[in-house]
Design a protein around this motif. Structure first.
Motif, mmCIF file in Angstrom:
data_model
loop_
_atom_site.group_PDB
_atom_site.id
_atom_site.type_symbol
_atom_site.label_atom_id
_atom_site.label_comp_id
_atom_site.label_asym_id
_atom_site.label_seq_id
_atom_site.Cartn_x
_atom_site.Cartn_y
_atom_site.Cartn_z
ATOM 1 N N TYR A 23 13.444 10.115 8.407
ATOM 2 C CA TYR A 23 13.613 8.928 9.245
ATOM 3 C C TYR A 23 12.366 8.637 10.071
ATOM 4 O O TYR A 23 12.117 7.485 10.413
ATOM 5 C CB TYR A 23 14.840 9.085 10.136
ATOM 6 N N ILE A 26 9.848 6.279 8.071
ATOM 7 C CA ILE A 26 10.154 4.883 7.748
ATOM 8 C C ILE A 26 9.073 3.917 8.242
ATOM 9 O O ILE A 26 8.593 3.095 7.458
ATOM 10 C CB ILE A 26 11.540 4.479 8.268
ATOM 11 N N GLU A 30 6.753 1.827 5.679
ATOM 12 C CA GLU A 30 6.772 0.365 5.732
ATOM 13 C C GLU A 30 5.368 -0.203 5.932
ATOM 14 O O GLU A 30 4.981 -1.172 5.265
ATOM 15 C CB GLU A 30 7.693 -0.111 6.846
ATOM 16 N N VAL A 45 12.045 -3.438 1.633
ATOM 17 C CA VAL A 45 11.988 -2.093 2.199
ATOM 18 C C VAL A 45 13.283 -1.795 2.953
ATOM 19 O O VAL A 45 13.837 -0.701 2.834
ATOM 20 C CB VAL A 45 10.753 -1.919 3.118
ATOM 21 N N THR A 48 15.920 -1.047 0.483
ATOM 22 C CA THR A 48 15.652 0.258 -0.118
ATOM 23 C C THR A 48 16.065 1.384 0.826
ATOM 24 O O THR A 48 16.612 2.395 0.384
ATOM 25 C CB THR A 48 14.158 0.378 -0.472
ATOM 26 N N VAL A 49 15.848 1.203 2.116
ATOM 27 C CA VAL A 49 16.273 2.205 3.102
ATOM 28 C C VAL A 49 17.785 2.354 3.071
ATOM 29 O O VAL A 49 18.317 3.471 3.084
ATOM 30 C CB VAL A 49 15.771 1.828 4.518
ATOM 31 N N ALA A 52 18.729 4.247 -0.086
ATOM 32 C CA ALA A 52 18.291 5.651 -0.017
ATOM 33 C C ALA A 52 19.203 6.482 0.878
ATOM 34 O O ALA A 52 19.423 7.664 0.615
ATOM 35 C CB ALA A 52 16.853 5.729 0.479
ATOM 36 N N GLN A 53 19.746 5.870 1.929
ATOM 37 C CA GLN A 53 20.652 6.594 2.827
ATOM 38 C C GLN A 53 21.952 6.968 2.132
ATOM 39 O O GLN A 53 22.568 7.972 2.480
ATOM 40 C CB GLN A 53 20.973 5.751 4.058
ATOM 41 N N PHE A 59 16.392 12.084 2.192
ATOM 42 C CA PHE A 59 16.234 10.653 2.418
ATOM 43 C C PHE A 59 14.857 10.145 2.003
ATOM 44 O O PHE A 59 14.728 9.139 1.312
ATOM 45 C CB PHE A 59 16.501 10.333 3.891
ATOM 46 N N ASN A 62 14.436 10.049 -1.762
ATOM 47 C CA ASN A 62 15.151 8.910 -2.336
ATOM 48 C C ASN A 62 14.415 7.608 -2.082
ATOM 49 O O ASN A 62 14.304 6.760 -2.967
ATOM 50 C CB ASN A 62 16.568 8.821 -1.762
ATOM 51 N N LEU A 63 13.914 7.450 -0.868
ATOM 52 C CA LEU A 63 13.216 6.222 -0.507
ATOM 53 C C LEU A 63 11.952 6.029 -1.340
ATOM 54 O O LEU A 63 11.725 4.961 -1.911
ATOM 55 C CB LEU A 63 12.863 6.256 0.986
#
Length: 68
Positions: A23, A26, A30, A45, A48-49, A52-53, A59, A62-63
């Motif tokens: 986190y 992020i 970005e 984005v 996508t977040v 991914a969560q 996380f 995945n992102l």
């Protein structure tokens, strides 16, 4: 430089120099993906977040997988 190599180098740099977990990455992701390279829009984005969560696993992994 190929896009794939550029992505690998970008995400390696993010992973190596960002502390605090997925986190905390992020804003850095970005900035790199939207502002610097223009690979995605800000809205993409954010979508996508959210995706991914909801996935299993780490996380940030995945992102980055969804962005690539």
């Amino acid at each position: 430089m190929d896009r794939e190599i550029q992505m690998i180098m970008t995400f390696f740099k993010i992973g190596a120099f960002t502390l605090g977990g997925g986190y905390a990455m992020i804003p850095v992701i970005e900035a790199e993906v939207v502002t610097k390279h223009g690979w995605l829009t800000r809205e993409e984005v954010l979508d996508t977040v959210a995706i991914a969560q909801s996935g299993p696993g780490g996380f940030a992994t995945n992102l980055i997988t969804l962005i690539a």
